[in-house]
Design an enzyme around this catalytic site. Structure first.
Site, mmCIF file in Angstrom:
data_model
loop_
_atom_site.group_PDB
_atom_site.id
_atom_site.type_symbol
_atom_site.label_atom_id
_atom_site.label_comp_id
_atom_site.label_asym_id
_atom_site.label_seq_id
_atom_site.Cartn_x
_atom_site.Cartn_y
_atom_site.Cartn_z
ATOM 1 N N LYS A 81 0.870 -1.296 0.002
ATOM 2 C CA LYS A 81 -0.004 0.061 0.134
ATOM 3 C C LYS A 81 0.857 1.305 0.110
ATOM 4 C CE LYS A 81 -4.378 -1.602 0.729
ATOM 5 N NZ LYS A 81 -5.333 -1.334 -0.349
ATOM 6 N N SER A 106 -8.580 -0.940 7.029
ATOM 7 C CA SER A 106 -8.440 -1.688 8.296
ATOM 8 C C SER A 106 -7.226 -1.877 8.567
ATOM 9 C CB SER A 106 -8.999 -3.251 7.590
ATOM 10 O OG SER A 106 -8.071 -3.793 6.622
#
Length: 412
Positions: A81, A106
């Site tokens: 990410k 999350s």
């Protein structure tokens, strides 16, 4: 977030430009091989493993597979990410950055945006589900982000994000549903493609013995390189990574596949492809917590295009655990459950294995497997693989094969 109408087109050249833009902010993560896992992948499943499936009673597939693992678990913040987050901020104006940024995640995108924001001196507001793992919450806070908690569905998270934007004026940096995120995530595929070519050039025994000369063999109209990567399989949650990889590899002849958990409807991409439309909501407690989200609107336009993503497969919780156990015990690599769904498909999905056998023949396929992240804890892993007391003692070498408990003086 940058105006979508002003974003670069979703093309391989745009991914290459994104890579140049973020190269100094990310790690060039390694590509590893493991002969043991390659051998397991190339060994037919047992008849018992096929019981209860549509392949019960049929001869198991005998694919020839060489595995190459792109270790994004060794990326900054422990997951891929970081690529999308750094690219997204690089595409914002100074005026935008002064307002701060906000997202919902999350954990992995949360940590990635928090790090990218700190690197740029920008305030970050991160909306996290209350069921996020403590290690990911702690990691996000450690980068100086303001963490706000929400419910677990994407609808609940987005409602809290809207409130933060109204209160602070922060710019939304979505976890997956934006061209800048997709282009950033796709950069790993460019690296993987080159790294596998380099590995096989130095060690020809690592690759399938496929040779393509003067157009003798083609896939999707593109001539294949000698001993190059044939396919890539990646986890699919919101779809930013999978769609980015598909764009990055478009026109190369490398086939792209997706992988999902199936528990409690986590396989929304699989179900959406069958139904012919995107599944808009997912609520699941799969152990692959990074994949507890529906595919985004923009990623769906790519993932649903068979010219870009050949197919998406799903696996059970037990298959994910089995793959994770192999990676940790045989490769000695620390990964989270979400990272191994692609490997689980390669090892245990008979439909995928038959496809590889049929299309690769005697030559076999070189398959790139994305390890998307490693953000879990020893406590979480211990709970996941909790065994009976007897099994624990046997594993620890305290109990003998016949059940007796003895103390022995033996060399380690």
């Amino acid at each position: 977030m940058a105006d979508i109408s002003k974003c670069p087109p979703l093309t391989r050249s745009s991914v290459q430009a994104a890579h140049n833009l973020i190269r100094s902010n990310i790690h060039l993560t390694p590509v590893l091989t493991c002969q043991t896992l390659t051998d397991i992948a190339s060994t037919p499943q047992s008849p018992e493993a096929l019981k209860g499936t549509e392949y019960e009673g049929k001869e198991p597939a005998r694919p020839k597979i060489n595995l190459f693992f792109k270790c994004e678990n060794l990326q900054k913040i422990g997951a891929f990410k970081a690529r999308g987050a750094f690219h997204a901020l690089a595409r914002l104006t100074d005026e935008d950055l002064e307002r701060g940024v906000v997202t919902h995640s999350s954990g992995n995108h949360a940590q990635a945006l928090a790090l990218a924001a700190r690197t740029r001196g920008v305030k970050a507001h991160i909306v996290m589900p209350t069921i996020s793992t403590p290690s990911k919450i702690a990691g996000t806070k450690s980068y100086g982000a303001d963490v706000i908690f929400s419910g677990s569905t994407s609808t609940e998270r987005e409602a809290v994000v809207a409130d933060v934007i109204a209160r602070t004026g922060a710019i939304l940096v979505p976890p997956y549903d934006h061209p800048d995120i997709i282009l950033g995530q796709g950069t790993m595929a460019l690296e993987l493609e080159t790294q596998v070519e380099d590995l096989i050039a130095k060690n020809p025994e690592l690759g399938a013995r496929q040779r393509v000369v003067n157009g003798a063999k083609e896939r999707n109209g593109d001539v294949r390189h000698k001993q190059a990567l044939h396919a890539v399989i990646a986890p699919c949650g919101g779809g930013g990574m999978l769609s980015g990889i598909a764009i990055a590899l478009e026109g190369t002849g490398i086939t792209v596949f997706g992988a999902e958990p199936e528990f409690e409807g986590a396989d929304d991409a699989v179900r959406g492809l069958v139904a012919g439309k995107r599944v808009e909501s997912v609520k699941t407690l799969t152990i692959a917590d990074g994949l507890r989200t529906p595919v985004g609107e923009i990623p769906w336009t790519i993932i649903s295009d068979k010219k870009k993503v050949r197919g998406v497969y799903s696996v059970s919780e037990e298959q994910i655990k089995a793959a994770m156990e192999l990676v940790m015990e045989r490769m000695k690599v620390f990964v989270e459950p979400s990272a191994v769904v692609g490997l689980a498909v390669v090892l245990y999905d008979e439909g995928f294995r038959r496809l590889v056998e049929e299309e690769s023949g005697e030559e076999g396929w070189n398959i790139g497997v994305i390890f998307s992240g490693g953000n879990t804890t020893l406590e979480a892993i211990a709970k996941l693989f909790e065994a009976s007391e007897e099994k624990k003692e046997r594993a620890e070498g305290v109990r003998g094969r016949d059940g007796e408990r003895v103390a022995e003086n033996v060399a380690g």
